[in-house]
Design a protein around this motif. Structure first.
Motif, PDB file in Angstrom:
ATOM      1  N   GLY A   4      38.580  60.578  38.628  1.00 22.12           N
ATOM      2  CA  GLY A   4      38.296  60.069  37.289  1.00 22.12           C
ATOM      3  C   GLY A   4      37.531  58.756  37.676  1.00 22.12           C
ATOM      4  N   SER A   5      36.724  58.437  36.545  1.00 22.62           N
ATOM      5  CA  SER A   5      36.190  56.920  36.708  1.00 22.62           C
ATOM      6  C   SER A   5      37.102  55.722  36.516  1.00 22.62           C
ATOM      7  CB  SER A   5      35.217  56.794  35.533  1.00 22.62           C
ATOM      8  OG  SER A   5      35.715  56.988  34.288  1.00 22.62           O
ATOM      9  N   HIS A   6      38.237  56.079  35.977  1.00 18.71           N
ATOM     10  CA  HIS A   6      39.385  54.987  35.871  1.00 18.71           C
ATOM     11  C   HIS A   6      40.651  55.425  36.638  1.00 18.71           C
ATOM     12  CE1 HIS A   6      36.828  53.202  32.882  1.00 18.71           C
ATOM     13  NE2 HIS A   6      36.616  54.129  32.310  1.00 18.71           N
ATOM     14  N   GLY A   7      40.248  56.025  38.031  1.00 20.42           N
ATOM     15  CA  GLY A   7      41.386  56.590  38.670  1.00 20.42           C
ATOM     16  C   GLY A   7      41.666  57.985  38.723  1.00 20.42           C
ATOM     17  N   GLY A   8      42.762  58.584  39.157  1.00 21.03           N
ATOM     18  CA  GLY A   8      42.604  60.028  39.224  1.00 21.03           C
ATOM     19  C   GLY A   8      44.071  60.524  38.638  1.00 21.03           C
ATOM     20  N   ARG A   9      44.330  61.561  38.919  1.00 20.05           N
ATOM     21  CA  ARG A   9      45.556  62.155  38.369  1.00 20.05           C
ATOM     22  C   ARG A   9      45.939  63.348  39.455  1.00 20.05           C
ATOM     23  NH1 ARG A   9      48.516  62.239  33.016  1.00 20.05           N
ATOM     24  NH2 ARG A   9      47.327  60.263  32.645  1.00 20.05           N
ATOM     25  N   VAL A  10      47.023  63.582  39.624  1.00 17.63           N
ATOM     26  CA  VAL A  10      47.733  64.480  40.536  1.00 17.63           C
ATOM     27  C   VAL A  10      48.787  65.328  39.791  1.00 17.63           C
ATOM     28  CG1 VAL A  10      48.991  64.900  42.526  1.00 17.63           C
ATOM     29  CG2 VAL A  10      47.363  63.275  42.661  1.00 17.63           C
ATOM     30  N   ARG A  11      48.617  66.659  39.517  1.00 16.38           N
ATOM     31  CA  ARG A  11      49.256  67.455  38.787  1.00 16.38           C
ATOM     32  C   ARG A  11      49.972  68.642  39.922  1.00 16.38           C
ATOM     33  NH1 ARG A  11      49.387  69.769  33.078  1.00 16.38           N
ATOM     34  NH2 ARG A  11      50.352  71.943  33.358  1.00 16.38           N
ATOM     35  N   LEU A  12      51.256  68.700  39.806  1.00 13.61           N
ATOM     36  CA  LEU A  12      52.137  69.504  40.676  1.00 13.61           C
ATOM     37  C   LEU A  12      52.631  70.431  39.840  1.00 13.61           C
ATOM     38  CD1 LEU A  12      53.625  69.908  43.213  1.00 13.61           C
ATOM     39  CD2 LEU A  12      55.603  68.687  42.296  1.00 13.61           C
TER      40      LEU A  12
END
Length: 152
Positions: free
Chosen positions: A83-91
């Motif tokens: 993402g433009s403001h950091g990412g996300r990790v989904r487990l």
């Protein structure tokens, strides 16, 4: 779906800026260690490496619960979203069990002297968001963690 292997890229797909990896760990006491090794292998070459310890702990808790309370088969999916403001990790940890009513999957009031019962408290503390769902005889518990630069 292939078993989890630390050095092998298991099944994956890309959707825009989202990469999804999944594997099938053994449904026994080896599962948490196998999944931690798999995650370390996936994150080892990415800038999300700093997320590894929190993600490994969340994975350990969710996989342990699936093995302890769920039914075979178990499947683990890891989604990395830029993402433009950091990412996300989904487990996501899915098992073949019927699951529990969604209001029952929550951190328990653990006795301070008990050997267990703190796992979902840890998940809630480390994750930005988490929850569970039931569908077609399957139960999924998921957690999302924020990550700066999850590019792989």
């Amino acid at each position: 779906m292939p078993p989890c292997a630390p050095t092998a890229l298991t099944s994956s797909r890309t959707a825009g800026s989202r990469r999804v990896y999944s594997c099938r760990p053994p449904h026994d006491d080896r599962a948490p260690a196998v999944v931690r090794g798999w995650i370390a292998g996936l994150l080892g070459a990415s800038r999300a490496r700093s997320l590894g310890e929190d993600l490994a702990l969340v994975a350990t808790e969710l996989v342990t619960n699936a093995v302890r309370h769920g039914a075979v088969p178990t499947r683990v999916s890891l989604s990395l979203t830029d993402g433009s403001h950091g990412g996300r990790v989904r487990l996501e940890v899915e098992d073949g069990g019927a699951g529990f009513a969604s209001d029952k999957v929550r951190p328990a009031d653990a006795d301070s002297s008990a050997c267990g019962g703190r796992g979902l408290h840890i998940v809630a503390a480390l994750a930005c968001d988490w929850g569970n769902a039931k569908a077609a005889g399957r139960h999924v518990v998921w957690a999302e963690l924020a990550a700066d630069g999850v590019e792989g």
